[in-house]
Every structure is written in structure tokens, then in C-alpha cells.
Design an enzyme around this catalytic site. Structure first.
Site, PDB file in Angstrom:
ATOM      1  N   GLY A   1       0.649  -1.169  -0.230  1.00 52.76           N
ATOM      2  CA  GLY A   1       0.004   0.039   0.328  1.00 52.76           C
ATOM      3  C   GLY A   1       0.937   1.288   0.053  1.00 52.76           C
TER       4      GLY A   1
ATOM      5  N   ASP B   1      -5.921   3.676   9.640  1.00 52.75           N
ATOM      6  CA  ASP B   1      -7.322   3.390   9.882  1.00 52.75           C
ATOM      7  C   ASP B   1      -7.524   3.341  11.330  1.00 52.75           C
ATOM      8  OD1 ASP B   1     -10.073   2.905   9.957  1.00 52.75           O
ATOM      9  OD2 ASP B   1     -10.102   1.758   8.192  1.00 52.75           O
TER      10      ASP B   1
ATOM     11  N   PHE C   1     -14.831   5.990   2.429  1.00 53.71           N
ATOM     12  CA  PHE C   1     -14.340   4.913   1.822  1.00 53.71           C
ATOM     13  C   PHE C   1     -13.611   5.102   0.388  1.00 53.71           C
ATOM     14  CE2 PHE C   1     -17.455   1.299  -0.222  1.00 53.71           C
ATOM     15  CZ  PHE C   1     -16.507   0.795  -0.767  1.00 53.71           C
ATOM     16  N   ILE C   2     -12.252   5.066   0.592  1.00 53.82           N
ATOM     17  CA  ILE C   2     -11.172   5.715  -0.374  1.00 53.82           C
ATOM     18  C   ILE C   2     -10.510   4.442  -1.246  1.00 53.82           C
ATOM     19  CG2 ILE C   2     -11.218   7.885   0.704  1.00 53.82           C
ATOM     20  CD1 ILE C   2      -8.747   6.845   2.194  1.00 53.82           C
TER      21      ILE C   2
ATOM     22  N   ASP D   1      -5.978  -0.481  -2.492  1.00 56.92           N
ATOM     23  CA  ASP D   1      -6.520  -1.127  -3.417  1.00 56.92           C
ATOM     24  C   ASP D   1      -7.935  -1.458  -3.437  1.00 56.92           C
ATOM     25  OD1 ASP D   1      -6.160  -4.535  -3.032  1.00 56.92           O
ATOM     26  OD2 ASP D   1      -5.596  -3.104  -1.338  1.00 56.92           O
TER      27      ASP D   1
ATOM     28  N   ARG E   1      -4.284   0.277  -7.209  1.00 58.25           N
ATOM     29  CA  ARG E   1      -3.148   0.661  -6.402  1.00 58.25           C
ATOM     30  C   ARG E   1      -2.118   1.831  -7.073  1.00 58.25           C
ATOM     31  NH1 ARG E   1      -2.092  -1.526  -1.489  1.00 58.25           N
ATOM     32  NH2 ARG E   1      -2.594  -3.805  -1.223  1.00 58.25           N
TER      33      ARG E   1
END
Length: 305
Positions: free
Chosen positions: A85, A146, A196-197, A203, A209
Site C-alpha cells: 500500500g 485506519d 470509503f477511499i 487497492d 493501487r
């Protein structure tokens, strides 16, 4: 015995070929869904209303690079990008630091807390970075914070290596209470926890990505119930093929061990699930100690074949 093994070999190869063919089609479906969601989704915005476009992301990366240079002017810190990520974000940051002719070491670590959904999952953590951390300031790079569980686990692990310090830098922080996690020290964008990204390292269905911006996924274009069933089938096939590869590698290792053991006593070879050869004694057969069976079949089913 030979006939049974030959039958199992042929059947397993056929099953794998069929699963790979089916998986290829399901991968195409997953990519089409991801592209659909991306196409119909707007740019995400932070709490100040700034859209996360490529240009605005670059601005924030430059500011983060300035902070590293300011806070660690002559320390030659170790930057650790959490794969996969953090890769797009880390690449931009490295280019920004290189333009400043700043000294640092960069390395990576494999870690994941997401699967094919948009909620945090079990944490998968790889080996420690190859660059030594003791006595060095360490800055962990990730795409998003998060729950903070991943960053907390990484920081606790790195602290066992006696670094000078461990700081956490993320491109996006999804603000929330983190009773089981930890907050980032350096943040590019502050977003709502409900965001909600997708994109730019974040991904969806193992796609998106490598985009240069971040969008807020439009729920109207998420998978339909029928598509969800197919995506579940995709996950199942991936697991089954993975199990087959694991069993194959184990079988090969058992062959090597068996052959090494037999070589100490008499010239001989072993008969395995993946291949057979005759021994000097035509009436004797040696089978590896592990139980081999075809993916998708239980051992008992293989025995009945």
C-alpha cells in the site's frame, strides 16, 4: 499402486488447469468491477474540503519531505515502506527527498491488514527490513492509518531492534478513537473515519493501487449480489491453487530428504505423487511419508479414487 498414482497425477494437473482457466476469467471480472467503481467515483476530499487530486497529493508530499529534512537534518534516517500500500506514496516521498539531496536509507517490509473487502482484516507481517535499525531514527511509511493496529504492531516490533526512535508517517489519516491502535506522527491528509477511499496504494479487489489520485468509492457501483458470489469463487480458487503449490513444494522437499536418506544405504530413488521412477529392486516401492492428494479433494476422497 502405480496406476493409482498416475491417475491422481493426471487428475490433479487437469484440475489445476481448469481452475486457472476459471480464475483468469474471474480476474477479468474483478478488474472490470474495479474500473467501474473508479470511473463513477468522485475525488475524495479531506476535512478542509481539499480534493485528493494528483497535484494536491504532490503538494502534501513536498511538505512531508520538508518536515523530515527539518526534524532529522543530519541523522540519515531509515524510511520503511509498508508493502504494498505505501509504495506509490513512498515513491513520491523518495523523489522529493532526492531533489533536496537528503541522505536517508529506504527499505520495505511486507505487511497487510486488508483482503478483498474494505474493512480491516487479520494482520499479515513479513520479515524485518534488511537494513539494520538499531541506533537509527526510523520513519514508517504507510498509505492510510485506519484503526492504527497495523502501525502499533510495526512500531512495537521495531522498538525491539533498539532504534533511536520510531515515527509513523501516513498519506491519509482516517480520524477516530484508537483504543487498540496508535496515531500517526506525520499526516498528509485528514479524512473522516467513514470515508470509503480507493486509489494511490489503497487497492480494491487487488486493483487501483497505481492511480495518481484518491477517490471516494461510489457505493452504487459496487458488486451486485451475483458478482459477489463470483468474487467469492475467485477467492476460493486462489486459496486452492495456493494449497496445491504449497503441497507440491512440500512433496519436492520430501523427495529430496528421502533420496538423501536412501543414498546413505544403497543407490535408489523415490516414488512421489508428482513423479515416479523404478528402484533397483523392481518389487520394492518407496513412497514419501507425507500424504499427497489433489486440491479440492480430501485425503479420503483421494483414497477412494
Amino acid at each position: 499402486m502405480r496406476a493409482l498414482l498416475s491417475k491422481l497425477i493426471v487428475r490433479s494437473v487437469t484440475m489445476i488447469e481448469e481452475m486457472l482457466a476459471e480464475l483468469k476469467e474471474l480476474d477479468k471480472l474483478a478488474l472490470a468491477i474495479a474500473k467501474r467503481v473508479w470511473k463513477h467515483s468522485p475525488e475524495a476530499t479531506d476535512l478542509q474540503g481539499v480534493p485528493l487530486t494528483a497535484a494536491n497529493i504532490q503538494i502534501q508530499v513536498e511538505l512531508l519531505a520538508d518536515k523530515i529534512v527539518e526534524h532529522y537534518p543530519d541523522n540519515n534516517p531509515v524510511l520503511v515502506g509498508l508493502m504494498d500500500g505505501a509504495t506509490p506514496f513512498a515513491d513520491l516521498l523518495r523523489h522529493a527527498l532526492n531533489r533536496r539531496q537528503y541522505d536517508y536509507n529506504y527499505t520495505t517490509m511486507s505487511v497487510s491488514s486488508y483482503r478483498d473487502t474494505l474493512v480491516s482484516g487479520e494482520l499479515d507481517m513479513g520479515a524485518l527490513p534488511k537494513v539494520t535499525l538499531f541506533g537509527r531514527p526510523v520513519i514508517v511509511l504507510d498509505d492510510v492509518c485506519d484503526t492504527g493496529k497495523t502501525l502499533k504492531a510495526i512500531k512495537n516490533l521495531f522498538l525491539t531492534q533498539y532504534p533511536d526512535s520510531v515515527k509513523l508517517m501516513v498519506l491519509v489519516n482516517k480520524g477516530q478513537e484508537r483504543p487498540e491502535g496508535i496515531d500517526a506522527d506525520y499526516i498528509g491528509f485528514e479524512l473522516s473515519h467513514a470515508s470509503f477511499i480507493i486509489g494511490m496504494g489503497l487497492d480494491y479487489l487487488q486493483e487501483l493501487r497505481n492511480t495518481d489520485s484518491i477517490k471516494a468509492a461510489n457505493p452504487q457501483y459496487l458488486p451486485s449480489p451475483e458478482e459477489k458470489i463470483k468474487l467469492e469463487r475467485r477467492n476460493y480458487l486462489r486459496k486452492q491453487i495456493g494449497l496445491f503449490i504449497k503441497a507440491q513444494n512440500l512433496e519436492k522437499q520430501q523427495i529430496i530428504e528421502t533420496q538423501s536418506a536412501l543414498a546413505l544405504t544403497a543407490p535408489s530413488t523415490a516414488l512421489s505423487f508428482f513423479g515416479a521412477s523404478e528402484l533397483e529392486n523392481k518389487d520394492q516401492i518407496v513412497v514419501s511419508s507425507g500424504v499427497s492428494f489433489s486440491p479440492g479433494l480430501s485425503p479420503s476422497e483421494s483414497d477412494r479414487t
